[in-house]
Scaffold this motif. Sequence first.
Motif, PDB file in Angstrom:
ATOM      1  N   ARG A  34       0.818  -1.218   0.000  1.00  0.00           N
ATOM      2  CA  ARG A  34       0.000   0.000   0.000  1.00  0.00           C
ATOM      3  C   ARG A  34       0.852   1.269   0.000  1.00  0.00           C
ATOM      4  N   PHE A  35       2.162   1.139   0.301  1.00  0.00           N
ATOM      5  CA  PHE A  35       3.055   2.287   0.248  1.00  0.00           C
ATOM      6  C   PHE A  35       3.783   2.412  -1.084  1.00  0.00           C
ATOM      7  N   ALA A  36       3.460   1.569  -2.052  1.00  0.00           N
ATOM      8  CA  ALA A  36       4.199   1.525  -3.315  1.00  0.00           C
ATOM      9  C   ALA A  36       4.047   2.793  -4.145  1.00  0.00           C
ATOM     10  N   GLY A  40       6.831  12.225  -2.743  1.00  0.00           N
ATOM     11  CA  GLY A  40       6.720  13.662  -2.632  1.00  0.00           C
ATOM     12  C   GLY A  40       6.535  14.151  -1.216  1.00  0.00           C
ATOM     13  N   VAL A  41       6.027  15.364  -1.105  1.00  0.00           N
ATOM     14  CA  VAL A  41       5.860  16.018   0.189  1.00  0.00           C
ATOM     15  C   VAL A  41       4.810  15.304   1.028  1.00  0.00           C
ATOM     16  N   SER A  42       3.749  14.816   0.403  1.00  0.00           N
ATOM     17  CA  SER A  42       2.706  14.136   1.168  1.00  0.00           C
ATOM     18  C   SER A  42       3.244  12.883   1.846  1.00  0.00           C
ATOM     19  N   GLU A  43       4.149  12.169   1.199  1.00  0.00           N
ATOM     20  CA  GLU A  43       4.762  11.002   1.831  1.00  0.00           C
ATOM     21  C   GLU A  43       5.660  11.433   2.981  1.00  0.00           C
ATOM     22  N   PHE A  44       6.442  12.488   2.776  1.00  0.00           N
ATOM     23  CA  PHE A  44       7.368  12.961   3.799  1.00  0.00           C
ATOM     24  C   PHE A  44       6.630  13.380   5.065  1.00  0.00           C
ATOM     25  N   GLN A  50      -2.968   5.876   3.312  1.00  0.00           N
ATOM     26  CA  GLN A  50      -2.277   4.662   3.728  1.00  0.00           C
ATOM     27  C   GLN A  50      -1.435   4.913   4.972  1.00  0.00           C
ATOM     28  N   GLN A  51      -0.770   6.058   5.030  1.00  0.00           N
ATOM     29  CA  GLN A  51       0.072   6.372   6.184  1.00  0.00           C
ATOM     30  C   GLN A  51      -0.773   6.670   7.422  1.00  0.00           C
ATOM     31  N   ARG A  52      -1.922   7.318   7.242  1.00  0.00           N
ATOM     32  CA  ARG A  52      -2.800   7.567   8.390  1.00  0.00           C
ATOM     33  C   ARG A  52      -3.362   6.255   8.928  1.00  0.00           C
ATOM     34  N   TYR A  53      -3.676   5.323   8.050  1.00  0.00           N
ATOM     35  CA  TYR A  53      -4.150   4.008   8.473  1.00  0.00           C
ATOM     36  C   TYR A  53      -3.063   3.265   9.251  1.00  0.00           C
ATOM     37  N   ALA A  54      -1.839   3.327   8.740  1.00  0.00           N
ATOM     38  CA  ALA A  54      -0.719   2.681   9.433  1.00  0.00           C
ATOM     39  C   ALA A  54      -0.452   3.356  10.774  1.00  0.00           C
ATOM     40  N   ALA A  55      -0.592   4.685  10.839  1.00  0.00           N
ATOM     41  CA  ALA A  55      -0.373   5.406  12.091  1.00  0.00           C
ATOM     42  C   ALA A  55      -1.395   5.007  13.139  1.00  0.00           C
ATOM     43  N   ALA A  56      -2.632   4.764  12.705  1.00  0.00           N
ATOM     44  CA  ALA A  56      -3.665   4.344  13.647  1.00  0.00           C
ATOM     45  C   ALA A  56      -3.333   2.976  14.245  1.00  0.00           C
ATOM     46  N   LYS A  57      -2.699   2.121  13.450  1.00  0.00           N
ATOM     47  CA  LYS A  57      -2.329   0.787  13.931  1.00  0.00           C
ATOM     48  C   LYS A  57      -1.053   0.818  14.763  1.00  0.00           C
ATOM     49  N   GLU A  58      -0.093   1.673  14.390  1.00  0.00           N
ATOM     50  CA  GLU A  58       1.221   1.690  15.038  1.00  0.00           C
ATOM     51  C   GLU A  58       1.227   2.443  16.361  1.00  0.00           C
ATOM     52  N   GLY A  59       0.420   3.478  16.470  1.00  0.00           N
ATOM     53  CA  GLY A  59       0.374   4.231  17.716  1.00  0.00           C
ATOM     54  C   GLY A  59       1.035   5.592  17.616  1.00  0.00           C
ATOM     55  N   TRP A  60       1.291   6.174  18.788  1.00  0.00           N
ATOM     56  CA  TRP A  60       1.770   7.557  18.862  1.00  0.00           C
ATOM     57  C   TRP A  60       3.191   7.751  18.371  1.00  0.00           C
ATOM     58  N   GLY A  61       4.038   6.772  18.517  1.00  0.00           N
ATOM     59  CA  GLY A  61       5.420   6.919  18.063  1.00  0.00           C
ATOM     60  C   GLY A  61       5.502   7.162  16.568  1.00  0.00           C
ATOM     61  N   TYR A  62       4.681   6.451  15.811  1.00  0.00           N
ATOM     62  CA  TYR A  62       4.636   6.610  14.356  1.00  0.00           C
ATOM     63  C   TYR A  62       4.121   7.996  13.996  1.00  0.00           C
ATOM     64  N   LEU A  64       4.256  10.664  15.877  1.00  0.00           N
ATOM     65  CA  LEU A  64       5.192  11.671  16.355  1.00  0.00           C
ATOM     66  C   LEU A  64       6.269  11.989  15.323  1.00  0.00           C
ATOM     67  N   VAL A  65       6.708  10.981  14.575  1.00  0.00           N
ATOM     68  CA  VAL A  65       7.720  11.195  13.544  1.00  0.00           C
ATOM     69  C   VAL A  65       7.211  12.177  12.490  1.00  0.00           C
ATOM     70  N   PHE A  66       5.991  11.974  12.026  1.00  0.00           N
ATOM     71  CA  PHE A  66       5.446  12.848  10.986  1.00  0.00           C
ATOM     72  C   PHE A  66       5.098  14.229  11.543  1.00  0.00           C
ATOM     73  N   SER A  67       4.681  14.299  12.805  1.00  0.00           N
ATOM     74  CA  SER A  67       4.416  15.600  13.421  1.00  0.00           C
ATOM     75  C   SER A  67       5.710  16.389  13.566  1.00  0.00           C
ATOM     76  N   ALA A  68       6.788  15.715  13.952  1.00  0.00           N
ATOM     77  CA  ALA A  68       8.085  16.388  14.071  1.00  0.00           C
ATOM     78  C   ALA A  68       8.561  16.885  12.711  1.00  0.00           C
ATOM     79  N   ARG A  69       8.316  16.126  11.672  1.00  0.00           N
ATOM     80  CA  ARG A  69       8.694  16.576  10.321  1.00  0.00           C
ATOM     81  C   ARG A  69       7.930  17.831   9.931  1.00  0.00           C
TER      82      ARG A  69
END
Length: 97
Positions: A34-36, A40-44, A50-62, A64-69
């Motif tokens: 699903r990440f294939a 661009g900027v949206s991925e970064f 797909q990334q929001r779905y993965a973040a919901a499964k992974e938790g706050w650490g995941y 936090l990385v995108f919020s810090a970016r």
Amino acid sequence: MLHNAGYTNLLWIQGGLEAAEEEDLEREGPQPFRFAGLGGVSEFLGWTDQQRYAAAKEGWGYRLVFSARLVGLFLLADALFIGAQQLGRIIQDLWSQ
């Protein structure tokens, strides 16, 4: 077009690779299918569905990385803006002397 070019082992996935589940296809490498198509900027910044779905499964650490970016991107843009203003003042002072 691929079949006419000689490829015989083809598979059509309704909804693209984003709709594929991990057990549907064999893959090489660590990235899920699903990440294939991400880039661009949206991925970064993690803005894709797909990334929001993965973040919901992974938790706050995941997340936090995108919020810090995102915070880093705003700080960089602000620093560039302030630097451009200061450079403009320096150039203006040089021309007035």
